[in-house]
Design a protein around this motif. Structure first.
Motif, short mmCIF file in Angstrom:
data_model
loop_
_atom_site.label_atom_id
_atom_site.label_comp_id
_atom_site.label_asym_id
_atom_site.label_seq_id
_atom_site.Cartn_x
_atom_site.Cartn_y
_atom_site.Cartn_z
N CYS A 336 27.18 36.60 29.60
CA CYS A 336 25.91 36.75 29.06
C CYS A 336 25.67 38.02 28.15
N GLY A 337 26.73 38.74 28.03
CA GLY A 337 26.98 40.19 27.23
C GLY A 337 26.55 41.29 27.96
N LYS A 338 26.30 41.20 29.33
CA LYS A 338 25.84 42.47 29.97
C LYS A 338 26.99 43.42 30.41
N GLN A 339 27.08 44.54 31.06
CA GLN A 339 27.90 45.33 31.45
C GLN A 339 28.06 44.99 32.96
N MET A 340 29.37 44.58 33.20
CA MET A 340 29.63 44.00 34.68
C MET A 340 29.97 45.13 35.67
N ARG A 341 29.78 45.20 36.70
CA ARG A 341 30.18 46.04 37.72
C ARG A 341 31.67 45.87 38.46
N PHE A 342 32.38 46.85 38.48
CA PHE A 342 33.70 46.67 38.87
C PHE A 342 34.03 47.36 40.42
N ASN A 343 35.07 46.59 41.23
CA ASN A 343 35.28 47.22 42.40
C ASN A 343 36.56 48.01 42.31
N SER A 344 36.94 48.98 42.87
CA SER A 344 38.22 49.55 42.77
C SER A 344 38.85 49.91 44.04
N LYS A 345 40.25 50.19 44.03
CA LYS A 345 40.97 50.15 45.44
C LYS A 345 42.18 51.26 45.08
N HIS A 346 42.39 52.07 46.14
CA HIS A 346 43.88 52.94 45.94
C HIS A 346 44.77 52.62 47.13
N THR A 347 44.33 51.97 48.04
CA THR A 347 45.28 51.33 49.03
C THR A 347 45.47 49.85 49.08
N PHE A 348 46.80 49.55 49.56
CA PHE A 348 47.03 48.10 49.59
C PHE A 348 47.82 47.89 50.77
N ASP A 349 47.81 46.56 51.41
CA ASP A 349 48.72 46.49 52.60
C ASP A 349 49.43 45.04 52.37
N GLY A 350 49.66 44.69 51.22
CA GLY A 350 50.53 43.68 50.75
C GLY A 350 50.17 42.42 50.94
N THR A 351 48.79 42.14 51.72
CA THR A 351 48.44 40.82 51.79
C THR A 351 47.17 40.41 50.52
N GLU A 352 46.96 41.25 49.62
CA GLU A 352 46.03 41.01 48.59
C GLU A 352 46.44 40.13 47.87
N ASP A 353 45.55 39.20 47.21
CA ASP A 353 45.87 37.80 46.66
C ASP A 353 46.46 38.20 45.19
N TYR A 354 46.53 39.31 44.79
CA TYR A 354 47.25 39.87 43.63
C TYR A 354 48.73 40.60 44.00
N SER A 355 49.10 40.52 45.20
CA SER A 355 50.06 41.31 45.54
C SER A 355 51.42 41.16 45.05
#
Ligand SMILES: [Zn+2]
Ligand SMILES: [Zn+2]
Length: 394
Positions: A336-355
């Protein structure tokens, strides 16, 4: 006799630094073995590196990501017309080695905030700043404190300037000196980054080769005193030397140390791991830290990573880049061309789906340090296998 002449020549060569040695507290070997980081290869950087070369400082590491423009030539003693278009860091390094072949200068075409791992700072004796950017100064300041290294900031404007020395544990740091205006400008710059690249410039400050020569001279003199630490020479720790070239009323200012300052965090001990940011994933590092510290450990990094973006229209996408590197086009919804909101993170436990992503892939620079945290226990681990990648083969 031929032998006598050779001997005389050799003697002359070895005595290159004899005038320095007349200074009672001088130790040329300290300079020869010193590792000095110079951030910025502009007007100040040129003068800093020139001085380091003349003094015979053995190991200099120059960081700058810009190319030489013709407007730089009037304030940069080491640049020539024929250098226009080349990387500043590379040209400055070549010229410094011409001035003094005893000196090894390694150029890094890199962004000091994003591309330089903490392990680089850790291996330096003193860091010299020649920048006109608050965000970069703040980053240098935090990194120097983490690894307990002094740094010397320089700033120039027209005929004036100042040099400030920050030594962990000895008075104010750079962040302590920051005013509300400084923070406002940093935050403005950050929000601008999401609007357009042009607005990221803080504005061009008028500088002269004369003020840069004075201020870089003061910076390098303070460095000399810091390197000769056993001599207990007076240093400007937590203070600034303010040079007022217009009205000649130069003075020293002492900054107030802020007890709640966020930059005073010194990492007590850093464990060297044979890890590379390009081969270890979030999961493999989390697993290794778990086996070292315990099952409930989290891996903490020193920057926020934007994980994904979501749009009010329902569209979403994976980002996995440092928030600092986000730009407007990355956050524009393709639907739609609008500005999207983003989520951010600086801690990880190794179970993230991008780990399975490596630390390099999410924007962690080589030779960086991550924290393992479990409850109140914290440990620090360095990606030491990146050493050769950063500094070249030993
Ligand atoms: Zn502070
Ligand atoms: Zn949308």
């Amino acid at each position: 006799m031929a032998n006598d002449i050779e001997f005389t020549n050799m003697d002359f060569e070895e005595d290159k630094y004899s005038r320095f040695k007349l200074i009672s507290w001088w130790d040329q070997d300290i300079l020869k073995n010193a590792k000095i980081m110079v951030v910025g290869a502009g007007a100040l950087g040129n003068e800093l590196v020139k001085n380091l070369a003349l003094l015979g400082v053995g190991n200099v590491f120059v960081f700058d990501m810009d190319k030489i423009e013709s407007t730089n030539l009037t304030r940069s003693v080491l640049f020539r017309m024929s250098d226009v278009g080349k990387y500043k860091a590379e040209v400055i390094s070549e010229r410094a080695e011409e001035i003094n072949p005893d000196v090894k200068v390694i150029p890094f075409v890199a962004n000091i905030i994003d591309d330089v791992g903490l392990g680089v700072y850790r291996r330096m004796d003193v860091v010299l700043g020649g920048l006109d950017n608050r965000e970069a100064r703040l980053s240098i300041n935090q990194n120097c404190y983490r690894v307990n290294k002094p740094w010397i900031d320089g700033a120039i404007e027209v005929l004036n300037g100042f040099a400030r020395v920050f030594v962990p544990g000895q008075g104010a740091c750079y962040e302590c000196t920051m005013t509300e205006t400084d923070w406002m400008l940093i935050n403005k710059r950050k929000s601008c980054a999401l609007l357009s690249n042009e607005q990221m410039n803080e504005g061009k400050i008028p500088t002269t080769p004369t003020s840069s020569s004075v201020i870089a001279g003061i910076q390098v003199q303070e460095m000399l005193k810091l390197l000769h630490s056993e001599r207990k020479l007076p240093i400007l720790a937590g203070k600034g030397y303010v040079f007022n070239g217009l009205t000649h009323d130069s003075y020293v200012v002492e900054y107030q140390e802020k007890p709640d300052c966020m930059s005073h965090d010194i990492y007590p001990e850093i464990e060297e791991k044979q890890w590379s940011v390009h081969s270890e994933s979030i999961k493999t590092v989390a697993d290794q830290i778990k086996s070292d510290m315990g099952e409930n450990v989290i891996v903490e990094i020193d920057r926020d990573i934007a994980t994904n973006a979501e749009c009010t229209c329902g569209e979403s996408k994976v980002l996995l880049v440092p928030v600092h590197k986000l730009n407007a086009s990355m956050l524009t919804c393709s639907k739609c061309g609008k500005q999207m909101r983003f989520n951010s993170k600086h801690t990880f436990d190794g179970t993230e789906d991008y780990s399975d992503k490596t630390f390099g892939e999410i924007g962690i620079p080589p030779l960086h340090v991550v924290k393992g945290r479990q409850g109140i226990e914290t440990k620090y681990y360095e990606f030491t296998a990146d050493y050769d990648l950063v500094f070249g083969k030993k």
